[in-house]
Scaffold this motif. Structure first.
Motif, PDB file in Angstrom:
ATOM      1  N   GLN A 211       0.833  -1.248  -0.085  1.00 53.95           N
ATOM      2  CA  GLN A 211      -0.115   0.086  -0.001  1.00 53.95           C
ATOM      3  C   GLN A 211       0.968   1.364   0.149  1.00 53.95           C
ATOM      4  O   GLN A 211       0.544   2.170  -0.762  1.00 53.95           O
ATOM      5  CB  GLN A 211      -0.932   0.009   1.302  1.00 53.95           C
ATOM      6  N   VAL A 212       2.106   1.165   0.801  1.00 54.16           N
ATOM      7  CA  VAL A 212       2.726   2.426   0.826  1.00 54.16           C
ATOM      8  C   VAL A 212       3.633   2.641  -0.566  1.00 54.16           C
ATOM      9  O   VAL A 212       3.536   3.698  -0.901  1.00 54.16           O
ATOM     10  CB  VAL A 212       3.948   2.195   2.018  1.00 54.16           C
ATOM     11  N   GLN A 215       1.092   4.160  -2.925  1.00 54.09           N
ATOM     12  CA  GLN A 215       0.832   5.620  -2.524  1.00 54.09           C
ATOM     13  C   GLN A 215       2.077   6.322  -2.935  1.00 54.09           C
ATOM     14  O   GLN A 215       2.044   7.604  -3.419  1.00 54.09           O
ATOM     15  CB  GLN A 215       0.697   5.543  -0.754  1.00 54.09           C
ATOM     16  N   ASN A 218       2.257   6.800  -6.585  1.00 52.12           N
ATOM     17  CA  ASN A 218       1.084   7.917  -6.863  1.00 52.12           C
ATOM     18  C   ASN A 218       1.435   9.265  -6.722  1.00 52.12           C
ATOM     19  O   ASN A 218       1.192  10.162  -7.496  1.00 52.12           O
ATOM     20  CB  ASN A 218      -0.148   7.600  -6.015  1.00 52.12           C
ATOM     21  N   GLU A 219       2.299   9.434  -5.493  1.00 48.80           N
ATOM     22  CA  GLU A 219       2.854  10.937  -5.155  1.00 48.80           C
ATOM     23  C   GLU A 219       3.803  11.140  -6.533  1.00 48.80           C
ATOM     24  O   GLU A 219       3.934  12.512  -7.035  1.00 48.80           O
ATOM     25  CB  GLU A 219       3.476  10.979  -3.844  1.00 48.80           C
TER      26      GLU A 219
END
Lengths: 374, 106
Positions: A211-212, A215, A218-219
Motif C-alpha cells: 500500500q505504501v 501511495q 502515486n505521489e
C-alpha cells in the motif's frame, strides 16, 4: 428570498457538465437565472411535466456565479436583460472560469435584436430562445443540449487520460473544426520526447508494504503528470516507474522544446520535497532521471482489438529511453542535436558535455549533454 | 373589450403562478401612470420588455404585439405612440381574467 432550491442535492457533485454522461439526461440538474419569479415558477412546472425534476433557480443575477459554482448544474437557462448584472455578464464570467465554461447555457430572452443574440452566442451560449418560450420547444432544446454536452463530456473524459484539460479543450475545438487530432491512422510527426524514471526506488520496495509503495508511486506520478499538463504535454505511457511524455503532439507546439525543458525543470524541482520526505521517513535517496530527444516518430493508436494505446514509437523515443537509463538522479540528458536550441533557452553553463555514448540508430557513439536545472 | 383569458388557465398547477402574474401586471400597469407623467421612456421600455416576454409566456398572447410596439416607441421617445399604446395596454390589463381554481375544476 431570490434563491430557490426545489430539490435536495447530492453532496458528491459530479464534474461540471459531466453529469448527464454519468447519471442520464432525465436526471439532469437544471438551473435558471431570471429576474421574473413567476417565469421561474412557470418554467419549473413546464420542465417537471417534461420529466426534469431537479431544478434550482435565482431571481438575483448577482448571485448566479456563486450558485453555478456551488450547484454545478448540467445546464443553465439564462435571461439576458436583468437589473445590476446582465445575462451577458454572466456568460462572460462563465467563459473565464475553467469549470463553468463547460456548462451549456441556453439563453431565454425577450430581446429580439440580432446584436443580443450574436453577443450571447459569441460568449459561448449553446442555444437561444425568444420569449414567450414554447414549453415543448424548450424541453426539446434542453434535451438536445444535454445530449450534445454528454457526448462532448464523454470525449473530454477519454482525452483527459492523455492530455491536460487545456489541451483537451483545444482538441475538442479542433474536432469541431473537422481537423481532428488523435486520428485513427498512424502518422509520422516531429516531436520532442521526455522520458522520466525514478532512481533509488527499488530499495524502498523491499522496506515498505504494498500500500505504501502504491501511495508513493502515486505521489511521484502526480508530480510528473501535473508538470506535463502544466506545459500541455501528452502522456503517452506510464509503466513501472517511468513515464513517456510528448510535445508538439497531437497539436503543433512551435515552442515544444521550451515546454519540454520547463516540464523537466518542474519535475525535478517539485519532486525534491517529495524525495526529502521519503528520505526522512524511509532513509532512501531518490530522484528523477530524465532523457530528452527530438525527431521524427510514428504517432498513433497501437495495439490489438482488445487493447490499444495512443503512443509514440521510433528511434527518437528509443534515444530518450536510453538517455533516461543513463541519467543519474535529478539529471537531464539530451543528445547533441538538442545542444544549440536548449542552450539558447538557458545560460550556456547549465548545458554541459556529459560524454559520448552509443545510442540506438547511430553507428558511432554520440555526444550527450547534461542540463543542470537551478 | 372581451375578457382576456390565458391559454394556460385550464392547468390547475399553473393557476397560482398565473394569478401571481396578473397581480404583478396590475401593479406594474398602475405604476406606469407616474412614469408616463414624467416621460421616463427608459422605464416604459423596461416595462414593455417585461410585458412582451412575461405575458406571452403566461399564455396572454394578445399582449405581445402592443408590448413590442410600446418598447419600440419608448426607445424612440415617441410620446404620442407611447401614450396610445400604454392606453391600449391598460384597457387590455383591465380585461384580463385571472384563473379561478373552482372555475377550472367545474
Amino acid at each position: 428570498m431570490p434563491t430557490n432550491m426545489n430539490q435536495p442535492f447530492e453532496s458528491n457533485k459530479p464534474l461540471a457538465g459531466g453529469g448527464p454522461a454519468m447519471r442520464g439526461v432525465d436526471n439532469a440538474l437544471v438551473m435558471m437565472v431570471e429576474d421574473e419569479q413567476s417565469l421561474i415558477d412557470l418554467t419549473r412546472e413546464f420542465l417537471a411535466e417534461a420529466g426534469y425534476r431537479r431544478f434550482v433557480s435565482t431571481s438575483d443575477a448577482s448571485d448566479a456565479i456563486a450558485m453555478l459554482l456551488r450547484e454545478r448544474p448540467d445546464v443553465l437557462l439564462l435571461d439576458i436583460k436583468m437589473p445590476r448584472v446582465s445575462g451577458l455578464d454572466i456568460l462572460a464570467a462563465m467563459q473565464a472560469d475553467p469549470v463553468l465554461k463547460h456548462i451549456p447555457a441556453i439563453v431565454l430572452t425577450s430581446a429580439d435584436d440580432a446584436e443580443t443574440k450574436l453577443a450571447a452566442l459569441e460568449l459561448g451560449a449553446s442555444d437561444f430562445l425568444r420569449k414567450p418560450v414554447d414549453p415543448i420547444e424548450l424541453a426539446l432544446r434542453l434535451r438536445n443540449t444535454l445530449a450534445a454536452n454528454a457526448h462532448k463530456e464523454a470525449i473530454r473524459k477519454a482525452f483527459s487520460r492523455y492530455v491536460s484539460p487545456r489541451l483537451t479543450d483545444k482538441i475538442i475545438g479542433e474536432v469541431a473544426n473537422d481537423s481532428a487530432p488523435f486520428k485513427s491512422e498512424a502518422e509520422r510527426a516531429d516531436i520532442v520526447v521526455l522520458y522520466a524514471d525514478l532512481r533509488g526506488f527499488a530499495e524502498i520496495g523491499e522496506k515498505v508494504g504494498v500500500q505504501v509503495v502504491v501511495q508513493m508511486l502515486n505521489e511521484y506520478f502526480t508530480v510528473l503528470t501535473d508538470a506535463a499538463y502544466q506545459h500541455d504535454g501528452t502522456v503517452f505511457n506510464m509503466a513501472g516507474e517511468s513515464m513517456l511524455i510528448g510535445f508538439n503532439v497531437p497539436l503543433p507546439q512551435p515552442d515544444a522544446l521550451a515546454r519540454a525543458v520547463r516540464t523537466a525543470r518542474d519535475v525535478i524541482a517539485n519532486f525534491a520535497p517529495v524525495s526529502a520526505a521519503w528520505r526522512k521517513r524511509y532513509g532512501v535517496l531518490t530522484g528523477v532521471g530524465i532523457g530528452m530527444s527530438r525527431g521524427e516518430a510514428i504517432i498513433g493508436n497501437v495495439g490489438s482489438r482488445h487493447f490499444m494505446s495512443y503512443t509514440a514509437i521510433g528511434d527518437t523515443v528509443s534515444t530518450a529511453a536510453r538517455l533516461m537509463e543513463l541519467a543519474r538522479a535529478n539529471e537531464v540528458l539530451m543528445s547533441g542535436a538538442l545542444y544549440e536550441p536548449v542552450r539558447s533557452l538557458m545560460p550556456g553553463d547549465r548545458v554541459q558535455r556529459a560524454g559520448r555514448f552509443a545510442l540506438r540508430g547511430t553507428s558511432e557513439p554520440v555526444e550527450v549533454y547534461s542540463i543542470t536545472l537551478a | 373589450m372581451p375578457g382576456i383569458v390565458s391559454r394556460l388557465a385550464g392547468k390547475p398547477r399553473l393557476q397560482p403562478i398565473l394569478r401571481k402574474f396578473v397581480d404583478s401586471l396590475h401593479q406594474r400597469v398602475a405604476e406606469m401612470r407616474a412614469v408616463e407623467e414624467r416621460a421616463d421612456y427608459r422605464q416604459i421600455a423596461n416595462f414593455a420588455h417585461w410585458l412582451k416576454g412575461s405575458a406571452g409566456s403566461m399564455g396572454y398572447d394578445a399582449f405581445w404585439k402592443p408590448a413590442k410596439d410600446l418598447e419600440t416607441a419608448a426607445n424612440a421617445a415617441d410620446g404620442v405612440a407611447v401614450k396610445q399604446l400604454l392606453d391600449e395596454v391598460r384597457r387590455m390589463a383591465d380585461a384580463v381574467v385571472a384563473p379561478d381554481v373552482q372555475q377550472s375544476v367545474a
